[in-house]
Design a protein around this motif. Structure first.
Motif, short mmCIF file in Angstrom:
data_model
loop_
_atom_site.label_atom_id
_atom_site.label_comp_id
_atom_site.label_asym_id
_atom_site.label_seq_id
_atom_site.Cartn_x
_atom_site.Cartn_y
_atom_site.Cartn_z
N GLY A 182 -23.06 66.07 5.86
CA GLY A 182 -23.87 67.57 7.25
C GLY A 182 -23.28 68.85 6.94
N PRO A 183 -23.22 69.40 7.69
CA PRO A 183 -22.12 71.06 7.48
C PRO A 183 -21.42 71.13 7.64
N GLY A 184 -20.82 72.18 6.92
CA GLY A 184 -19.46 72.58 7.29
C GLY A 184 -18.05 71.95 6.52
N CYS A 185 -18.79 70.75 5.58
CA CYS A 185 -18.23 70.73 4.28
C CYS A 185 -17.61 71.62 3.24
N ASP A 186 -16.84 71.29 2.43
CA ASP A 186 -16.41 72.48 0.71
C ASP A 186 -17.62 72.15 0.52
N PHE A 187 -19.00 73.42 -0.08
CA PHE A 187 -19.30 73.14 -1.13
C PHE A 187 -18.79 73.02 -2.45
N VAL A 188 -17.55 73.41 -2.63
CA VAL A 188 -16.95 73.48 -3.93
C VAL A 188 -16.59 72.40 -4.33
N THR A 189 -15.64 71.19 -3.88
CA THR A 189 -15.46 70.03 -3.51
C THR A 189 -16.62 69.51 -3.53
N GLU A 190 -17.50 69.26 -2.77
CA GLU A 190 -18.86 68.04 -2.66
C GLU A 190 -19.72 68.17 -3.33
N VAL A 191 -20.30 69.41 -3.86
CA VAL A 191 -21.10 70.20 -4.56
C VAL A 191 -20.76 69.93 -6.19
N ALA A 192 -20.89 71.45 -6.16
CA ALA A 192 -20.80 72.86 -7.15
C ALA A 192 -19.75 71.05 -8.12
N ALA A 193 -18.43 70.60 -7.59
CA ALA A 193 -17.45 70.09 -8.68
C ALA A 193 -18.20 68.80 -9.20
N LYS A 194 -18.68 68.37 -8.19
CA LYS A 194 -19.30 66.28 -8.26
C LYS A 194 -20.72 66.76 -9.97
N LEU A 195 -21.34 67.50 -9.70
CA LEU A 195 -22.11 67.15 -11.16
C LEU A 195 -21.55 67.17 -12.59
N PRO A 196 -21.21 68.83 -12.60
CA PRO A 196 -20.89 68.71 -14.13
C PRO A 196 -19.39 67.68 -14.06
N LEU A 197 -18.74 67.33 -13.29
CA LEU A 197 -16.95 66.59 -13.57
C LEU A 197 -17.69 64.58 -13.90
N LYS A 198 -18.57 64.78 -13.09
CA LYS A 198 -19.83 63.25 -13.28
C LYS A 198 -20.38 63.41 -14.63
N ILE A 199 -20.86 64.01 -15.30
CA ILE A 199 -21.67 63.87 -16.40
C ILE A 199 -21.20 63.89 -17.45
N ILE A 200 -19.77 65.28 -17.43
CA ILE A 200 -18.85 65.01 -18.94
C ILE A 200 -18.11 63.69 -19.20
N CYS A 201 -17.90 63.32 -17.92
CA CYS A 201 -17.20 62.25 -18.04
C CYS A 201 -18.08 60.84 -18.45
N ASP A 202 -19.11 60.78 -17.87
CA ASP A 202 -20.07 59.89 -18.28
C ASP A 202 -20.09 59.75 -19.21
N MET A 203 -20.60 61.35 -20.14
CA MET A 203 -20.55 61.32 -21.82
C MET A 203 -19.74 60.45 -22.40
N MET A 204 -17.86 60.64 -22.16
CA MET A 204 -17.67 60.40 -23.03
C MET A 204 -17.00 59.35 -23.07
N GLY A 205 -17.69 58.27 -21.90
CA GLY A 205 -17.01 57.24 -21.00
C GLY A 205 -15.86 57.00 -20.28
N ILE A 206 -15.68 57.97 -20.07
CA ILE A 206 -14.30 57.89 -18.85
C ILE A 206 -14.96 57.09 -17.79
N PRO A 207 -14.49 56.33 -16.81
CA PRO A 207 -14.52 55.36 -15.60
C PRO A 207 -14.65 56.06 -14.39
N GLU A 208 -14.93 56.31 -13.64
CA GLU A 208 -15.47 56.91 -11.93
C GLU A 208 -14.03 56.38 -11.29
N LYS A 209 -13.60 55.65 -11.58
CA LYS A 209 -11.85 55.30 -11.88
C LYS A 209 -11.08 56.68 -11.63
N ASP A 210 -11.26 57.40 -12.60
CA ASP A 210 -10.38 58.44 -13.42
C ASP A 210 -10.52 59.72 -13.12
N TYR A 211 -12.51 59.65 -12.30
CA TYR A 211 -12.42 61.65 -11.75
C TYR A 211 -12.21 62.13 -10.82
#
Length: 424
Positions: A151-180
């Protein structure tokens, strides 16, 4: 010691500010824009003394390159404007102990730079990025699903903007989700500057935290690489440690430095572009309506305009290798120049009404991914794809989402947004 806003002298002329004064970078955005406009109006680049820091020798000072033409020409002449003599990502020369973690190809000249870029560039061609498209699409859908559920009111940076590039780069390198989370936190420290939330304002402490974050990120990928030697998969780490490319492969130290560059450059800069993009659409409802009227057709132009105005990386530094005249000014061997991309992307000589957000703008090119030449951003294709997919998904499902007042990163290097509420 920092001064309060009330104590800051208003900017009327170039004598009223100093780019080496850290307090300049805490000024409101409009004041900084005015300062760089004044610098662009000078006949020749302004010269600044370097700030004193405890962990690096004080250098000879630097010329601030703020015009689009200067940055294009310097970028096209890497043999004159060197990235490798002391490093490109910092104004003072990089101390030797930092090189182990931050001596990536962005801080190198040819032939070493060309060798490393040749090895890693295979992962960033348009053809390779095409293979990641489904992963980027799926990640964006999941992120927006979570946003709608939260819902609204959350931190857009940490909950949306940061999540996509972080996941894609970690997945590219094979970094497990627990280390995100660990990767995210350490990349914040590396680019956090003197922001109290990440590094603090004590120079010794900042240096220690920076080195520790670099060491931990390097150790993470080196441990993974050691495992991939015996148990290869299809990820980028496996490719880099197991396959010779033209008879070459990365050393363990080079792999660690490349990973730090990848997570820092790819994560921090793309998340800031996405964050700025939402703020720009919020502040310019006419441009939002124009975009919504033809989302697929106008989104590519909107992404370029977002990157131009966001300019997530404020500058890169170069050192002059020989006497050289450029655009009527003579630079001497050993002098430093700082390429302020953020200022060049607002150059009135190139962009009409440069402070206006115009998703149909055709002027350019902008230098939000760096200038032309060997140091142009290796991940530009991926960054464009991530920004495009994120806004396509957001605006299709939450077309009226708005970004609140941003909390900006206290940094001279990264034009960052740390936090920003969203409403829809």
């Amino acid at each position: 010691m920092s001064v309060t806003p009330a104590e800051r002298k208003p900017i009327v002329s170039v004598a009223d500010f100093d780019l080496s004064d850290y307090d300049f970078w805490a000024r409101p955005m409009a004041e900084r824009e005015h300062a760089f406009q004044l610098l662009r109006g000078l006949d020749r680049p302004a010269f600044y003394e370097e700030a004193e820091i405890s962990f690096a020798p004080r250098g000879p000072g630097y010329y601030a390159l703020v015009k689009h033409a200067d940055i294009l020409e310097a970028s096209r002449n890497p043999e004159v404007f060197s990235s490798g003599e002391g490093g490109a990502t910092n104004i003072p020369d990089m101390p030797p102990e930092f090189t182990e973690y931050f001596g990536s190809m962005i801080n190198m000249d040819d032939p070493r730079h060309a060798r490393l870029r040749r090895i890693v560039s295979r992962a960033f061609t348009p053809k390779m990025i095409k293979q990641f498209e489904a992963d980027v699409d799926a990640a964006a859908i999941r992120i927006v699903d979570d946003l709608v559920a939260t819902g609204p009111g959350c931190d857009f940076v940490t909950e949306v903007a940061a999540k996509l590039p972080l996941k894609i780069i970690c997945d590219m390198m094979g970094i497990p989700e627990k280390d995100y989370g660990s990767v995210f936190d350490r990349s914040n420290v590396i680019l956090g500057g003197f922001d109290p939330e990440y590094g603090g304002d004590d120079m010794t402490t900042v240096a220690e935290k920076l080195l520790t974050a670099g060491m931990e990120l390097q150790q993470l990928v080196q441990d993974l690489a050691a495992h991939r030697v015996e148990h290869p998969t299809g990820d980028l780490t496996s490719s880099l440690v197991n396959a010779n490319i033209d008879g070459e492969q990365l050393t363990a130290q080079e792999l660690g430095s490349f990973f730090i560059l990848l997570v820092v450059a790819g994560n921090e800069t793309t998340r800031n572009a996405i964050s700025y993009g939402l703020r720009l659409l919020t502040q310019n409802p006419d441009q939002r309506e124009l975009l919504l009227a033809d989302l697929d057709g106008r989104l590519p132009g909107a992404v370029e305009e977002i990157v131009r105005l966001a300019s997530p990386v404020n500058f890169m530094r170069r050192k002059v290798t020989r006497d050289h005249e450029m655009n009527g000014h003579l630079y001497r061997k050993g002098q430093k120049v700082v390429l302020y991309y953020w200022a060049a992307n607002r150059d009135e000589a190139v962009f009409t009404d440069p402070y206006r957000f115009d998703i149909q703008r055709t002027e350019g090119p902008h230098v939000g991914f760096g200038g032309p030449g060997p140091h142009f951003c290796l991940g530009a294709h991926l960054a464009r794809r991530e920004i495009t997919v994120m806004f396509r998904e957001l605006l299709r499902r939450i077309p009226r989402i708005e970004g609140g007042r941003p909390e900006r990163l206290y940094s001279s290097f990264i034009n960052g947004i740390k936090h920003m509420d969203c409403a829809f």
